[in-house]
Design a protein around this motif. Sequence first.
Motif, short mmCIF file in Angstrom:
data_model
loop_
_atom_site.label_atom_id
_atom_site.label_comp_id
_atom_site.label_asym_id
_atom_site.label_seq_id
_atom_site.Cartn_x
_atom_site.Cartn_y
_atom_site.Cartn_z
N TYR A 42 0.82 -1.22 0.00
CA TYR A 42 0.00 0.00 0.00
C TYR A 42 0.86 1.27 0.00
O TYR A 42 0.44 2.30 -0.52
N ASN A 43 2.03 1.19 0.62
CA ASN A 43 2.89 2.37 0.68
C ASN A 43 3.90 2.43 -0.47
O ASN A 43 4.71 3.34 -0.53
N SER A 44 3.86 1.42 -1.36
CA SER A 44 4.85 1.37 -2.43
C SER A 44 4.39 2.20 -3.62
O SER A 44 3.20 2.23 -3.94
N THR A 45 5.34 2.86 -4.25
CA THR A 45 4.98 3.59 -5.47
C THR A 45 4.86 2.62 -6.64
O THR A 45 4.08 2.82 -7.55
N SER A 46 5.65 1.53 -6.62
CA SER A 46 5.45 0.50 -7.64
C SER A 46 5.25 -0.83 -6.93
O SER A 46 5.78 -1.05 -5.85
N ILE A 47 4.45 -1.67 -7.56
CA ILE A 47 4.12 -2.95 -6.93
C ILE A 47 5.21 -3.97 -7.25
O ILE A 47 5.67 -4.06 -8.39
N ASP A 48 5.59 -4.74 -6.25
CA ASP A 48 6.67 -5.72 -6.42
C ASP A 48 6.34 -6.76 -7.49
O ASP A 48 5.20 -7.06 -7.76
N LYS A 49 7.43 -7.31 -8.03
CA LYS A 49 7.27 -8.45 -8.93
C LYS A 49 7.30 -9.73 -8.10
O LYS A 49 8.04 -9.82 -7.12
N VAL A 50 6.50 -10.68 -8.50
CA VAL A 50 6.50 -11.99 -7.84
C VAL A 50 6.51 -13.07 -8.92
O VAL A 50 6.22 -12.78 -10.09
N THR A 51 6.85 -14.27 -8.53
CA THR A 51 6.80 -15.38 -9.48
C THR A 51 5.36 -15.53 -9.97
O THR A 51 4.43 -15.56 -9.16
N ASP A 52 5.18 -15.59 -11.27
CA ASP A 52 3.85 -15.73 -11.84
C ASP A 52 3.10 -16.88 -11.16
O ASP A 52 3.51 -18.04 -11.26
N PRO A 53 2.03 -16.59 -10.43
CA PRO A 53 1.36 -17.65 -9.67
C PRO A 53 0.45 -18.54 -10.52
O PRO A 53 -0.05 -19.55 -10.04
N LEU A 54 0.24 -18.18 -11.78
CA LEU A 54 -0.80 -18.84 -12.56
C LEU A 54 -0.51 -20.33 -12.80
O LEU A 54 -1.43 -21.16 -12.81
N ARG A 55 0.77 -20.66 -12.99
CA ARG A 55 1.09 -22.07 -13.22
C ARG A 55 0.72 -22.91 -12.00
O ARG A 55 0.15 -23.99 -12.14
N MET A 56 1.04 -22.38 -10.83
CA MET A 56 0.67 -23.07 -9.59
C MET A 56 -0.85 -23.17 -9.47
O MET A 56 -1.39 -24.17 -8.99
N MET A 57 -1.53 -22.11 -9.89
CA MET A 57 -2.99 -22.09 -9.83
C MET A 57 -3.58 -23.26 -10.63
O MET A 57 -4.55 -23.88 -10.22
N VAL A 58 -2.99 -23.54 -11.80
CA VAL A 58 -3.52 -24.59 -12.67
C VAL A 58 -3.34 -25.96 -12.04
O VAL A 58 -4.30 -26.71 -11.83
N PHE A 59 -2.09 -26.27 -11.71
CA PHE A 59 -1.82 -27.66 -11.38
C PHE A 59 -2.29 -28.04 -9.98
O PHE A 59 -2.53 -29.20 -9.68
N LYS A 60 -2.45 -27.01 -9.13
CA LYS A 60 -3.06 -27.27 -7.82
C LYS A 60 -4.55 -26.94 -7.84
O LYS A 60 -5.21 -27.06 -6.79
N GLN A 61 -5.04 -26.49 -8.97
CA GLN A 61 -6.47 -26.15 -9.11
C GLN A 61 -6.91 -25.22 -7.98
O GLN A 61 -7.93 -25.45 -7.33
N LEU A 62 -6.13 -24.17 -7.80
CA LEU A 62 -6.44 -23.21 -6.73
C LEU A 62 -7.51 -22.21 -7.18
O LEU A 62 -7.59 -21.86 -8.35
N LYS A 63 -8.27 -21.75 -6.21
CA LYS A 63 -9.21 -20.67 -6.44
C LYS A 63 -8.76 -19.48 -5.61
O LYS A 63 -8.49 -19.62 -4.42
#
Lengths: 378, 378
Positions: free
Chosen positions: A295-316
């Motif tokens: 919330y206090n950052s002027t730019s938002i951090d980069k993180v490892t793209d979570p989408l691959r994990m979302m698929v194979f673990k079928q996360l919501k």
Amino acid sequence: MIRVHSATISSLLKQSHHIMLSSIVRRRLSSSCSLLSSTKSSSPSSSVLARKWIYAKTFKGEPSQQNFRLESENLPALKDGDFLAKAEFISVDPYMRPYMMAYPEGSLMIGGQISKVVESKNPAFPVGATVFGQFGWRTHTVCNPSKLERDFPYVLPELPGSLPTSLGLGVLGMPGNTAYFGLLELCSPKKGETVLVSGAAGAVGSLVGQIAKIQGCRVVGLAGSDEKCRWLKEIGFDETINYKTTADLYGDMKKAAPKGFDVYFDNVGGRTSELAIKLMNLYGRIAVCGTISNYNSTSIDKVTDPLRMMVFKQLKMEGFLVWRWNDRWMEGIEANLKWIKDGKLKWQETVTEGFENTPEAFMDMLKGGNVGKAVVKV
Amino acid sequence: MIRVHSATISSLLKQSHHIMLSSIVRRRLSSSCSLLSSTKSSSPSSSVLARKWIYAKTFKGEPSQQNFRLESENLPALKDGDFLAKAEFISVDPYMRPYMMAYPEGSLMIGGQISKVVESKNPAFPVGATVFGQFGWRTHTVCNPSKLERDFPYVLPELPGSLPTSLGLGVLGMPGNTAYFGLLELCSPKKGETVLVSGAAGAVGSLVGQIAKIQGCRVVGLAGSDEKCRWLKEIGFDETINYKTTADLYGDMKKAAPKGFDVYFDNVGGRTSELAIKLMNLYGRIAVCGTISNYNSTSIDKVTDPLRMMVFKQLKMEGFLVWRWNDRWMEGIEANLKWIKDGKLKWQETVTEGFENTPEAFMDMLKGGNVGKAVVKV
């Protein structure tokens, strides 16, 4: 900064009031009330002086005193339908930091408050009533609810015993409902499952963990001090991790949840969530309540793209604002109240004394200085 | 690489077969069938020589011929309950790239195939029957379904007219059901909403866009060549973007969807999804079907933490594998078949001739060389 109130208690808020809070990000919160008064040019004889905190300078990075300016204004005499509310407690919440970015400099600081009606030409808000209203950071407000399109104020019933009215800003208000609906509706926690809560010692997180315990879950909480972690253990969290002092957050989370996490209630985002997602189980549910880490950052951090994990673990994963449950508002408050009365839900508040210290309370809360709900006693 | 089959058609797959495919990531696909034969030491008189592609070397980056090894084995004589299947079409799919990482070197390459029963001691799989089975990359398979715990093969009914049996690997099989259930169950597309599809010209994406059109949505597709984009327009996509040649993917997406996206069906992940999420509307739904953009990467790209956007837009994102709808398998196939018969669902296949070219077909598909479903004609 004085810690005043602490847990247990009674019977309140039995009545089901009509609530309509804002449901959009760009809010013009309480403007109908405050503008109604501030645009008045004529100053009545029985003039009341309201003090108010103005958003003087657009936030950039961590807020400082320079972002705020104290002003005062004379409020007009009441017309039919108006009531005059005197603030007792003002809420400071993480959401204010990102929300204010949508407001021009010179706007009133937004937020809920608990106030007392001191003058009234509105029979629904009689003198002496305790009111929750989205009035912002101001000591006095003239309000005519019929002129509002949303953010309608509502009367809190008499509170029994020593129960402070400030609970209407916490466990029996927005944060309480955020925990209740966010966890139960979006995460469907089941008995025996493991739940991770970040920002666990905050107004919302501390309730999420306890509600998860009530559902029969194992609960792991992340918090930013040993004191917070101790309190979380006291109120029933199974495991806690001081994310600020651990040398290996991922390793500690793994140790705290050898079977992985089925539910993650996230208040922080960023690196913590990046690691947490790696520990989610198949069909895991993630509720994203806030991302206070940026919330206090002027730019938002980069993180490892979570989408691959979302698929194979079928996360919501679902992001949410509590206003989506406006039409069930009293259900949440009544459920939390019942758990308080049954001794199953403990709460804590960090109370800052003095309206003039509202910016300080806000800044301190953003740094994690609070345990439980942060409020200002006017 | 010859493009053989192209859209329209008829009545098939009326019967409701019992389907149980794998529901976990680490699969030991078809092992009960192939191991049953390969571990036999005695070679029967009427021996059949099966050719099979072995996962010779763990994938690292883009697959090459070095990752595969062609072997052969003599299959045993059939016992009671066995049938011998001769492969007609072998499926090559994106999921094989990440899935194989869980298998040791020396494993059979995994995957579905359409085969013909050429010898049988199992009345449920009579000689001449066309069968879908998770038999992997092999020309002949001896299988006894009662010895399987999952991945049960099933008989396809006679196909009318010129309809190729290979459709059982595409629009009337796994990719068809992925599109059908993934879009309808997870994204709830409503009439008038705007739907974005990445990997739009692939086996799944091309169907997702058409099913969204059937629901009354406006559909924008992202694909990797002008030829693919032309085809997507032919089959009803409202707007297409060649993501490989555009100088401003974000700007083009914004132009293609001035009102933003309500639904995003994602097959690619990474940078494309990072931009797409910025264009999602309040209460947007994102189904993450795959992240092909990073399947060949040794490390997964960093993206802007999407969680903050998730909160304030109240987005829902769900990753999924189609196996979760195993118990409704025929519902999807029948719905897609009906739409084919009504002329509402077009399909296309990219057919590679020759079992020996299976690795090439797989590698080409991963590079986006296919339009529609990629299959190998044995």
